[in-house]
Design a protein around this motif. Structure first.
Motif: not given
Length: 239
Positions: A74-76, A111-115
């Motif tokens: 899973g990614v957060v 470690t993921f970021t998303l706008n």
């Protein structure tokens, strides 16, 4: 005796010395001579043999030996997890699922970021690759990001995969969105606002500007059953 005969005799003597067995040679040498002889004739061969055997063993092991088995990936997005508490949560979940620890891998990558208003192309490409290869199982993100990912067809319809009793008891926590083929809003995520387990391992949950986190199941998940069970575990502590 002629000179020719003398040379012939000497050659014969030398040949006889060379013809003695290795055991006899060894018995006639001092310790220093034995070590020197070993270095001169056997050490390099022995090193090459050891390397060849080791390399062959390594190739055989990596090719035919036991492999790690991913059970949940899973990614957060846009949240940080306490690594120790995350590991505890994943361990407790694995034990609740009665899955052996050795070589069974559970991962939550924060470690993921998303706008959604200004999405990063590289991140989207990575998620697309993972999702459509079946390597991504769950996505945890802010509710607005869950809706964005649902509209981009990264998430599965929860009405099709959640147990009916669990779905019914959590209807007020569902996150709805609409994909191109949807005639109405469909549940693609479920809020983690009531998940004490998630809040416990989330470092930033109470410090992210009031944004609520939610979870969804990625399209083409290779471990959809485990993903569903993990959602149930986060919300109820049970599988």
């Amino acid at each position: 005796m002629s000179k020719k005969q003398t040379l012939s005799d000497n050659a014969s003597i030398y040949q006889k010395r060379e013809d003695i067995s290795e055991r006899e040679k060894w018995s006639q040498m001092s310790k220093q001579e034995k070590w020197q002889y070993f270095r001169d004739y056997y050490l390099l061969k022995l090193i090459i043999l050891i390397f060849a055997v080791g390399f062959t063993g390594y190739v055989l092991y990596t090719t035919f030996g036991p492999r790690d088995t991913p059970e949940l990936y899973g990614v957060v997005f846009n949240d940080q997890l306490n690594s120790e508490k995350r590991d505890t949560v994943l361990t407790n979940f694995r034990e609740a699922m009665a899955i052996p620890e050795k070589r069974h891998i559970f991962t939550l990558d924060d470690t993921f970021t998303l706008n959604p208003e200004s999405p990063d192309v590289t991140t989207e490409q990575k998620i697309t690759t993972y999702a459509y290869a079946g390597k991504l199982d769950i996505i945890i993100a802010e509710e607005t990001t869950i809706k964005y990912l649902a509209e981009g067809q990264y998430l599965q319809d929860l009405t099709q995969i959640l147990p009916s009793d669990f779905y019914s008891s959590n209807t007020d926590q569902l996150i709805f969105a609409k994909q191109e083929e949807d005639t109405s809003d469909v549940a693609y995520g479920i809020s983690l606002e009531n998940s004490a387990i998630y809040k416990e391992m989330s470092v930033n949950y109470n410090y992210n500007g009031g944004k609520k986190m939610a979870i969804g199941v990625a399209v083409n998940s290779d471990h959809r059953d485990n993903a569903v069970q993990f959602i149930k575990y986060l919300l109820s502590g049970k599988v």
